[in-house]
Design an enzyme around this catalytic site. Structure first.
Site, PDB file in Angstrom:
ATOM      1  N   HIS A   1       0.763  -1.740  -0.501  1.00  0.00           N
ATOM      2  CA  HIS A   1       0.570  -0.005   0.121  1.00  0.00           C
ATOM      3  C   HIS A   1       0.824   1.150  -0.474  1.00  0.00           C
ATOM      4  O   HIS A   1       2.510   1.162   0.332  1.00  0.00           O
ATOM      5  CB  HIS A   1      -1.042  -0.010   1.186  1.00  0.00           C
ATOM      6  CG  HIS A   1       0.058   0.247   2.490  1.00  0.00           C
ATOM      7  ND1 HIS A   1      -0.247   1.341   3.190  1.00  0.00           N
ATOM      8  CD2 HIS A   1      -0.109  -1.271   3.294  1.00  0.00           C
ATOM      9  CE1 HIS A   1       0.491   1.338   4.410  1.00  0.00           C
ATOM     10  NE2 HIS A   1      -0.139  -0.416   4.438  1.00  0.00           N
TER      11      HIS A   1
ATOM     12  N   ASP B   1       0.700 -10.168   0.930  1.00  0.00           N
ATOM     13  CA  ASP B   1       1.094  -9.350   1.027  1.00  0.00           C
ATOM     14  C   ASP B   1       2.262  -8.615   2.545  1.00  0.00           C
ATOM     15  O   ASP B   1       3.042 -10.353   2.712  1.00  0.00           O
ATOM     16  CB  ASP B   1      -0.554  -8.992   1.214  1.00  0.00           C
ATOM     17  CG  ASP B   1      -0.793  -7.526   1.246  1.00  0.00           C
ATOM     18  OD1 ASP B   1      -0.052  -6.510   1.328  1.00  0.00           O
ATOM     19  OD2 ASP B   1      -1.165  -7.610   2.807  1.00  0.00           O
TER      20      ASP B   1
ATOM     21  N   GLU C   1      -4.868   1.389   3.241  1.00  0.00           N
ATOM     22  CA  GLU C   1      -5.081   0.515   4.213  1.00  0.00           C
ATOM     23  C   GLU C   1      -4.559   0.691   5.490  1.00  0.00           C
ATOM     24  O   GLU C   1      -5.328   0.567   6.313  1.00  0.00           O
ATOM     25  CB  GLU C   1      -3.479  -0.304   4.043  1.00  0.00           C
ATOM     26  CG  GLU C   1      -3.998  -1.631   4.121  1.00  0.00           C
ATOM     27  CD  GLU C   1      -2.470  -2.130   5.671  1.00  0.00           C
ATOM     28  OE1 GLU C   1      -2.974  -2.381   6.587  1.00  0.00           O
ATOM     29  OE2 GLU C   1      -2.288  -0.351   6.369  1.00  0.00           O
ATOM     30  N   GLU C   2      -4.103   2.389   5.613  1.00  0.00           N
ATOM     31  CA  GLU C   2      -4.242   2.925   7.044  1.00  0.00           C
ATOM     32  C   GLU C   2      -5.384   2.884   7.812  1.00  0.00           C
ATOM     33  O   GLU C   2      -6.048   3.164   8.968  1.00  0.00           O
ATOM     34  CB  GLU C   2      -3.038   3.716   7.466  1.00  0.00           C
ATOM     35  CG  GLU C   2      -1.224   2.905   7.006  1.00  0.00           C
ATOM     36  CD  GLU C   2      -1.030   2.009   7.955  1.00  0.00           C
ATOM     37  OE1 GLU C   2      -1.818   1.980   9.035  1.00  0.00           O
ATOM     38  OE2 GLU C   2       0.215   1.795   7.281  1.00  0.00           O
TER      39      GLU C   2
ATOM     40  N   ASP D   1      -0.233   4.105   0.982  1.00  0.00           N
ATOM     41  CA  ASP D   1      -0.287   5.172   2.260  1.00  0.00           C
ATOM     42  C   ASP D   1       0.252   4.627   2.556  1.00  0.00           C
ATOM     43  O   ASP D   1       1.012   4.279   3.664  1.00  0.00           O
ATOM     44  CB  ASP D   1      -2.060   5.078   2.688  1.00  0.00           C
ATOM     45  CG  ASP D   1      -2.628   3.649   3.401  1.00  0.00           C
ATOM     46  OD1 ASP D   1      -1.962   3.174   2.544  1.00  0.00           O
ATOM     47  OD2 ASP D   1      -3.716   4.378   3.929  1.00  0.00           O
TER      48      ASP D   1
ATOM     49  N   ASP E   1       6.349   0.637   7.211  1.00  0.00           N
ATOM     50  CA  ASP E   1       4.904   0.117   6.965  1.00  0.00           C
ATOM     51  C   ASP E   1       4.183   1.219   5.467  1.00  0.00           C
ATOM     52  O   ASP E   1       4.166   2.449   6.591  1.00  0.00           O
ATOM     53  CB  ASP E   1       4.735   0.298   8.341  1.00  0.00           C
ATOM     54  CG  ASP E   1       3.007   0.080   8.024  1.00  0.00           C
ATOM     55  OD1 ASP E   1       2.192  -0.681   6.589  1.00  0.00           O
ATOM     56  OD2 ASP E   1       1.839  -0.203   8.936  1.00  0.00           O
TER      57      ASP E   1
ATOM     58  N   HIS F   1       3.937   3.008  12.781  1.00  0.00           N
ATOM     59  CA  HIS F   1       3.133   3.675  13.763  1.00  0.00           C
ATOM     60  C   HIS F   1       3.568   4.536  14.473  1.00  0.00           C
ATOM     61  O   HIS F   1       3.075   4.590  15.885  1.00  0.00           O
ATOM     62  CB  HIS F   1       2.396   2.889  14.251  1.00  0.00           C
ATOM     63  CG  HIS F   1       0.697   2.376  12.682  1.00  0.00           C
ATOM     64  ND1 HIS F   1       0.481   1.998  12.851  1.00  0.00           N
ATOM     65  CD2 HIS F   1       1.630   2.217  11.361  1.00  0.00           C
ATOM     66  CE1 HIS F   1      -0.582   1.414  11.850  1.00  0.00           C
ATOM     67  NE2 HIS F   1       0.740   1.862  10.666  1.00  0.00           N
TER      68      HIS F   1
END
Length: 608
Positions: free
Chosen positions: A196, A294, A265-266, A198, A231, A579
């Site tokens: 992803h 994935d 996705e987030e 984002d 991520d 994160h």
């Protein structure tokens, strides 16, 4: 196995034909160049490949390691990874055979200083574009915050011109990307890989805590810094780097490969994977892919001491429910308060939920059971009473219950694997200090264990909170139903799904000896084993686990039964996790993930 699984069964016969053809060619070439089949080159091949449990020039010796082994570790004596555990079989390491020369060229290419520096800079450039997705973001075309993704697309197309010119590119809902690399054999099901674009927001209050700015994309000689470095722009750019490297070397696949890159996705995944999934199903069909790879899993490393390296792909995901608890009550001046305000009643309900955690459940079908069996079979350093219970729990229900208790007592992290978790994450209520709150709301996040469901969790919540509604004399609505509780003198309790999204636990990826998962296992073991000392002192075990979070794969269940969530990252190669502040990845480790993707593609292309 069904027709789909049978068509992708590991083919020993096909592999053997290509394998021995390659050996013959290599031998003749060696004879021509060096005058003897016992040349230094052949000797070198032998020395390199023996520790990986493969035959000459990467030919698999068997489909599975140690098939004649007893399949059970002796009490206190873990199995070597070259032996087979009946409940945790390990496919032999896979190295490309037909594509051996190409694989070797890629290895040398990735070792070039100029190539590495250029790759690190390309990755850093993508990190400098703040493609943040927000929980309150509106649809594409209505919310201007999506516009930054156009900048990322332009950057990627300029950074990887070979990829975007050589593959068929489709844009879905403006910012979703699908890349299609057509193979020469159209009868083969394609392989799908996803990532992803984002990233999560950066809390402005933490900016001073970052060692380098969060969107700097700085390569400092060791680490590449920035939001998304772990991520998941790491997998996004590594995928493109791998495709580009293969194109540069002239690779033409037999099998078709497809990549799908979402962009929210987030958050909910509704704008990205939510649109990509129906497109992919319409284009390739239900169960139209051999495998989906994935992001996810855990970093590989010596988690259990000794010289055994463990890799942890996730083969299933927990379910998901955001519970909204809303209490409404009469307002008024706070100088004449009731016995319980709306905030007080809401607080009592949160305490009630937290005071009754969901029960732990260990079943033989669960991801936690599979993980425990693998670690108990192969871990050098492991509690012996748990190792013994794990062996007995295969057949004994009493041992299974005892194993559940022992895991929770010994490994606190198993809480997340064995029970549905709940966390009160959001709360809001009141507008002024001297005004009674007329409304108070909390959102409690639930991650649902495999043996449960959204309906089960909702029923349990109602069972816990309905007595409180009666005690506070509240009327009650729960998940679109009106229930008997109080008269309404105290107000009203409403239970609902926050943000409108629920998810039952995912299906579990099959791990049988003929399933596509074994190509993945062989690739991982070959990749990690190839980076270890050649004296055979290290071994590699792949351990399936449960993903406690959710990825875009939640949208892709109709595309294949064979979903693996795994990012090829070594333990210690993430500076501070993801994160959070100081998100960074070790540059050499990230380049290893590029190498993994090329090996994954080459191995899949050979196993037809």
């Amino acid at each position: 196995m069904g027709a789909q699984g049978a068509s992708h069964k590991l083919s020993r016969a096909g592999s053997s034909k290509r394998c021995w053809s390659t050996v013959l060619v290599a031998g003749l070439l060696s004879l021509f160049l060096f005058g003897s089949l016992a040349s230094p080159v052949a000797s070198l091949y032998s020395r390199l490949l023996v520790p990986l449990h493969v035959g000459p020039l990467g030919c698999p010796r068997t489909a599975f390691s140690g098939e004649l082994a007893s399949g059970q570790a002796q009490h206190g004596l873990p199995l070597p990874s070259s032996d087979a555990s009946n409940i945790c079989p390990q496919a032999d390491p896979l190295l490309p055979v037909e594509h051996y020369a190409l694989d070797d060229r890629l290895t040398r290419r990735f070792g070039e200083i100029a190539y590495r520096q250029a790759a690190f800079e390309t990755f850093g450039g993508a990190l400098r574009i703040p493609t943040v997705s927000y929980d309150d973001q509106g649809p594409v075309g209505e919310d201007r915050r999506w516009d930054v993704f156009a900048e990322l697309h332009q950057y990627l197309e300029e950074a990887f011109p070979r990829v975007f010119a050589g593959l068929h590119v489709t844009k879905i809902n403006t910012y979703g990307i699908v890349l299609h690399w057509q193979g020469s054999n159209r009868t083969l099901q394609p392989v799908l890989m996803t990532a992803h674009q984002d990233v999560v927001p950066v809390d402005p209050a933490t900016l001073a805590d970052w060692l380098n700015p969060p969107f700097s994309g700085l390569y400092d000689g060791t680490w590449i810094w920035g939001r998304g470095s772990c991520d998941d722009k790491s997998d996004l750019v590594a995928s493109l780097q791998a495709i580009d490297a293969l194109l540069e070397q002239g690779f033409e696949p037999h099998r078709t490969f497809v990549w799908a890159f979402g962009f929210d996705e987030e958050t909910a995944g509704s704008e990205g994977a939510g649109h990509l999934a129906p497109y992919l199903e319409d284009r390739y069909g239900t169960n139209g892919f051999s495998m989906l790879l994935d992001e996810g899993g855990s970093a590989y490393g010596t988690a259990y001491g000794g010289d055994v390296v463990f890799a942890f792909p996730a083969l299933s995901e927990k379910g998901y429910l955001d519970l909204q608890v809303e209490v409404s009550a009469p307002g008024g001046h706070s100088s004449i308060p009731p016995e319980h305000t709306a905030i007080g009643m809401l607080a009592a309900m949160i305490v009630e939920l937290e005071g009754h955690p969901h029960p732990a459940v260990l079943t033989r079908e669960s991801g936690a059971f599979r993980t425990t069996q693998c670690t108990a079979a192969y871990a050098p350093e492991y509690p012996e009473h748990i190792r013994k219970l794990a062996q007995e729990a295969v057949h004994s229900d009493d041992a299974l219950e005892a194993l559940e208790r022992a895991l929770l007592e010994t490994f606190p992290g198993y809480e997340a694997f064995l029970r549905t978790t709940q966390a009160a994450d959001l709360i809001e209520g009141g507008v002024k200090v001297n005004a009674l709150p007329e409304r108070a709301t909390a959102v409690v996040n639930h991650r649902i264990v495999e043996s449960s469901s959204v309906a089960d969790v909702q029923a349990r919540i109602v069972e816990l909170l309905r007595p409180l509604a009666a005690r506070f004399d509240l009327t009650m609505d729960a998940f679109d139903r009106t229930l008997d509780a109080g008269t309404g003198t105290g107000g009203h309790l409403a239970l609902s799904v926050a943000f409108g999204r629920t998810l039952d636990p995912s299906p579990v990826t099959p791990t049988g000896r003929g399933d596509p998962y074994q190509i993945f296992v062989g690739t991982v073991r070959g990749m990690i084993g190839g980076s270890m000392p050649r004296d055979g002192s290290h071994s590699v075990v792949v351990v399936p686990q449960l993903e406690v979070g959710n990825t875009d794969t939640a949208r892709y269940w109709n595309l294949t039964r064979h979903i693996v969530r795994y990012s090829h990252v070594r333990e210690g190669d993430r500076y501070n996790g993801f994160h959070t502040v100081n998100e960074a990845i070790r540059a050499d480790g990230w380049l290893g993930s590029v190498r993994f993707y090329t090996r994954f593609i080459l191995n899949w292309d050979e196993h037809l």
